[in-house]
Scaffold this motif. Structure first.
Motif, mmCIF file in Angstrom:
data_model
loop_
_atom_site.group_PDB
_atom_site.id
_atom_site.type_symbol
_atom_site.label_atom_id
_atom_site.label_comp_id
_atom_site.label_asym_id
_atom_site.label_seq_id
_atom_site.Cartn_x
_atom_site.Cartn_y
_atom_site.Cartn_z
ATOM 1 N N ALA A 1 -31.157 -5.132 -42.847
ATOM 2 C CA ALA A 1 -31.639 -4.594 -41.692
ATOM 3 C C ALA A 1 -30.741 -4.803 -40.304
ATOM 4 O O ALA A 1 -30.740 -4.080 -39.724
ATOM 5 C CB ALA A 1 -33.036 -5.169 -41.461
ATOM 6 N N ALA A 2 -30.097 -6.216 -40.340
ATOM 7 C CA ALA A 2 -29.165 -6.367 -39.269
ATOM 8 C C ALA A 2 -28.111 -5.587 -39.174
ATOM 9 O O ALA A 2 -27.758 -5.251 -38.234
ATOM 10 C CB ALA A 2 -28.985 -8.039 -39.483
ATOM 11 N N ALA A 3 -27.453 -5.013 -40.579
ATOM 12 C CA ALA A 3 -26.432 -4.574 -40.584
ATOM 13 C C ALA A 3 -26.577 -2.953 -40.166
ATOM 14 O O ALA A 3 -25.909 -2.452 -39.307
ATOM 15 C CB ALA A 3 -25.804 -4.332 -42.025
ATOM 16 N N PHE A 4 -27.815 -2.461 -40.467
ATOM 17 C CA PHE A 4 -28.185 -1.092 -40.111
ATOM 18 C C PHE A 4 -28.420 -1.072 -38.501
ATOM 19 O O PHE A 4 -28.082 -0.167 -37.880
ATOM 20 C CB PHE A 4 -29.588 -0.504 -40.668
ATOM 21 N N THR A 5 -28.895 -2.336 -38.068
ATOM 22 C CA THR A 5 -29.124 -2.268 -36.415
ATOM 23 C C THR A 5 -27.937 -2.283 -36.048
ATOM 24 O O THR A 5 -27.653 -1.573 -34.869
ATOM 25 C CB THR A 5 -29.812 -3.508 -36.109
ATOM 26 N N GLU B 1 -38.782 -1.759 -47.272
ATOM 27 C CA GLU B 1 -39.071 -0.290 -47.253
ATOM 28 C C GLU B 1 -38.172 0.268 -46.159
ATOM 29 O O GLU B 1 -37.830 1.263 -46.258
ATOM 30 C CB GLU B 1 -40.446 -0.330 -47.118
ATOM 31 N N ALA B 2 -38.292 -0.493 -44.961
ATOM 32 C CA ALA B 2 -37.572 0.113 -43.922
ATOM 33 C C ALA B 2 -35.956 0.110 -44.318
ATOM 34 O O ALA B 2 -35.386 1.013 -43.881
ATOM 35 C CB ALA B 2 -37.665 -0.772 -42.523
ATOM 36 N N VAL B 3 -35.446 -0.816 -44.922
ATOM 37 C CA VAL B 3 -33.966 -0.956 -45.387
ATOM 38 C C VAL B 3 -33.617 0.448 -46.197
ATOM 39 O O VAL B 3 -32.721 1.089 -46.098
ATOM 40 C CB VAL B 3 -33.511 -2.186 -45.877
ATOM 41 N N ARG B 4 -34.480 0.563 -47.010
ATOM 42 C CA ARG B 4 -34.375 1.523 -48.206
ATOM 43 C C ARG B 4 -34.350 2.929 -47.422
ATOM 44 O O ARG B 4 -33.731 3.789 -47.735
ATOM 45 C CB ARG B 4 -35.356 1.566 -49.423
ATOM 46 N N GLU B 5 -35.308 3.149 -46.618
ATOM 47 C CA GLU B 5 -35.495 4.442 -45.622
ATOM 48 C C GLU B 5 -34.052 4.562 -45.019
ATOM 49 O O GLU B 5 -33.502 5.684 -44.745
ATOM 50 C CB GLU B 5 -36.559 4.145 -44.870
ATOM 51 N N ALA B 6 -33.611 3.494 -44.276
ATOM 52 C CA ALA B 6 -32.284 3.335 -43.607
ATOM 53 C C ALA B 6 -31.463 4.033 -44.604
ATOM 54 O O ALA B 6 -30.325 4.765 -44.110
ATOM 55 C CB ALA B 6 -31.970 2.502 -42.817
ATOM 56 N N GLU B 7 -31.150 3.271 -45.598
ATOM 57 C CA GLU B 7 -30.033 3.596 -46.744
ATOM 58 C C GLU B 7 -30.287 5.166 -47.216
ATOM 59 O O GLU B 7 -29.014 5.707 -47.064
ATOM 60 C CB GLU B 7 -30.263 2.785 -47.959
ATOM 61 N N LEU B 8 -31.302 5.625 -47.233
ATOM 62 C CA LEU B 8 -31.295 6.941 -47.626
ATOM 63 C C LEU B 8 -30.967 8.026 -46.590
ATOM 64 O O LEU B 8 -30.320 9.100 -46.688
ATOM 65 C CB LEU B 8 -32.848 7.353 -48.061
ATOM 66 N N ALA B 9 -31.208 7.385 -45.224
ATOM 67 C CA ALA B 9 -30.827 8.204 -44.026
ATOM 68 C C ALA B 9 -29.299 7.905 -43.956
ATOM 69 O O ALA B 9 -28.478 9.152 -43.487
ATOM 70 C CB ALA B 9 -31.519 7.714 -42.804
ATOM 71 N N ALA B 10 -28.815 7.012 -44.027
ATOM 72 C CA ALA B 10 -27.100 6.963 -43.858
ATOM 73 C C ALA B 10 -26.476 7.712 -45.132
ATOM 74 O O ALA B 10 -25.542 8.385 -44.881
ATOM 75 C CB ALA B 10 -26.943 5.293 -44.251
ATOM 76 N N ALA C 1 -27.596 10.372 -46.447
ATOM 77 C CA ALA C 1 -27.684 11.781 -46.032
ATOM 78 C C ALA C 1 -26.830 12.194 -45.051
ATOM 79 O O ALA C 1 -26.124 13.262 -45.027
ATOM 80 C CB ALA C 1 -29.187 12.061 -45.508
ATOM 81 N N ARG C 2 -26.661 11.110 -43.937
ATOM 82 C CA ARG C 2 -25.608 11.446 -42.969
ATOM 83 C C ARG C 2 -24.173 11.803 -43.397
ATOM 84 O O ARG C 2 -23.472 12.388 -43.085
ATOM 85 C CB ARG C 2 -25.737 10.569 -41.782
ATOM 86 N N ALA C 3 -23.971 10.563 -44.480
ATOM 87 C CA ALA C 3 -22.689 10.523 -45.261
ATOM 88 C C ALA C 3 -22.324 11.959 -46.007
ATOM 89 O O ALA C 3 -21.256 12.550 -46.010
ATOM 90 C CB ALA C 3 -22.561 9.433 -46.173
ATOM 91 N N LEU C 4 -23.457 12.363 -46.906
ATOM 92 C CA LEU C 4 -23.307 13.526 -47.419
ATOM 93 C C LEU C 4 -23.087 14.890 -46.571
ATOM 94 O O LEU C 4 -22.235 15.756 -46.800
ATOM 95 C CB LEU C 4 -24.456 13.934 -48.392
ATOM 96 N N ALA C 5 -23.743 14.891 -45.286
ATOM 97 C CA ALA C 5 -23.576 16.156 -44.481
ATOM 98 C C ALA C 5 -22.233 16.081 -43.841
ATOM 99 O O ALA C 5 -21.532 16.951 -43.533
ATOM 100 C CB ALA C 5 -24.574 15.645 -43.329
ATOM 101 N N GLU C 6 -21.602 14.801 -43.613
ATOM 102 C CA GLU C 6 -20.257 14.672 -43.068
ATOM 103 C C GLU C 6 -19.349 15.035 -44.026
ATOM 104 O O GLU C 6 -18.422 15.861 -43.695
ATOM 105 C CB GLU C 6 -19.925 13.249 -42.736
ATOM 106 N N ARG C 7 -19.627 14.746 -45.456
ATOM 107 C CA ARG C 7 -18.815 15.121 -46.358
ATOM 108 C C ARG C 7 -18.649 16.631 -46.477
ATOM 109 O O ARG C 7 -17.582 17.266 -46.673
ATOM 110 C CB ARG C 7 -18.863 14.475 -47.715
#
Length: 266
Positions: free
Chosen positions: A135-139, A153-162, A164-170
Motif C-alpha cells: 500500500a505504501a508503494a502504491f501511495t 483488498e485495497a492493494v489488490r484493487e490498486a494492483e488491478l488498476a495498475a 489495466a493502466r500498463a496494458l492500456a499504455e502497451r
C-alpha cells in the motif's frame, strides 16, 4: 443513552484524509548538520562517527553520543532532527521491504519461506503483511492520488488498476508503432517528391514541418504531430486544386505520394 457504533469503511475505499509524510529530503545533509553540532561541542569521539550517507549507523552514533552536546538548544535541535530522520527511515522501509518481497517471490520464494523474515506465524499472515506494505508503494507512485488503505483488498484493487493502466499504455505504444510504420514512409515520399507538388504558401509550411519532425518521430505525441502535418498537406493540396481548377501535382511520383498520403489520413 447508547452510542451508535461507528460504521466501518469498506476495505477498498480510498482514505478520506491524506496522511502527513516527511517525503523527500536529503538525509546526508541533515546528518552533516548534526555532525557539525558535535564538532562544535568538541565531541571527543566524533572521528568515529559514520559517513554522512550511512544513515542508520550515523543515527545510532548520534543517539549513543547525545550527551556530548552540552548546550540545551543543541541537544533539542539534534533530537528533533533525529526524530525526523527515523521517521524518514520508517517511510522508506515499507517501500524497500515490499520491493525485496517482490524480488523474493519472483525468485520462487513461497509465502511459507517469508514467514520468519516477516516475523509472522503463518503463510497467510505473511501474505497479508506484504500486501499492507505494498500500500505504501502504491501511495508513493500515485502522483497525487489519494492514498489507498493498508488492506489486502485495497492493494489488490490498486494492483488491478495498475495492470489495466500498463496494458492500456502497451496498447497505445503498439498502435503508435503500427501507425508509424504506415505513416512514416508516406511522409517521407511527400518530402522526396515535394518538387512535384504545389510547393507554395501553406503547402510549403506543412512540408517543412514534416521534414523537421520525421527524423525523430518516435513517441505517440510526435506521431500525432506528424499525422497532423500530413493531413494539413493533403488538405492544402485539395484546397489548391479547388481554387485553381487544376491538379496541384505536376509529376507522376508526386501524384503517387499525394494519393498515398490521402489514403493514410482518411
Amino acid at each position: 443513552m447508547a452510542r451508535h457504533a461507528r460504521k466501518q469503511a469498506a476495505p477498498t475505499k480510498p482514505l478520506l484524509k491524506r496522511p502527513v509524510r516527511i517525503g523527500n529530503l536529503s538525509p546526508a545533509a541533515i546528518v552533516r548538520e548534526l555532525r557539525k553540532l558535535h564538532e562544535n561541542a568538541e565531541d571527543e569521539n566524533i572521528s568515529r562517527m559514520p559517513a554522512d550517507d550511512e544513515l542508520f549507523q550515523a543515527l545510532i552514533y548520534l543517539e549513543t553520543h547525545a550527551g556530548a552536546l552540552k548546550e540545551e538548544r543543541a541537544r533539542r535541535t539534534a533530537a528533533v532532527q533525529r526524530v525526523k530522520l527515523w521517521e524518514y527511515l520508517r517511510e522508506q522501509a515499507d517501500l524497500h521491504q515490499a520491493k525485496a518481497i517482490e524480488h523474493a517471490r519472483a525468485a520462487g520464494a513461497e509465502w511459507a519461506d517469508l514467514v520468519p523474515a516477516l516475523a509472522v506465524n503463518t503463510p497467510s499472515a505473511a501474505y497479508n503483511k506484504a500486501k499492507r506494505m505494498q500500500a505504501a508503494a502504491f501511495t508513493d507512485a500515485s502522483s497525487g492520488d489519494w492514498p489507498i488503505r493498508r488492506t489486502p483488498e485495497a492493494v489488490r484493487e490498486a494492483e488491478l488498476a495498475a495492470q489495466a493502466r500498463a496494458l492500456a499504455e502497451r496498447r497505445a505504444e503498439q498502435e503508435a508503432a503500427r501507425r508509424h510504420a504506415l505513416l512514416a514512409p508516406v511522409a517521407q515520399r511527400l518530402i522526396d517528391h515535394r518538387a512535384g507538388l504545389d510547393d507554395e504558401g501553406d503547402v510549403t509550411f506543412w512540408l517543412d514541418q514534416i521534414a523537421a519532425v520525421l527524423p525523430s518521430c518516435r513517441t505517440p505525441t510526435q506521431l500525432v504531430s506528424l499525422e497532423t502535418y500530413v493531413e494539413a498537406v493533403v488538405r492544402e493540396l485539395k484546397k489548391a486544386e479547388r481554387t485553381s481548377g487544376r491538379s496541384a501535382v505536376s509529376t507522376t511520383d508526386g501524384q503517387l505520394a499525394y494519393q498515398a498520403a490521402a489514403a493514410v489520413v482518411v
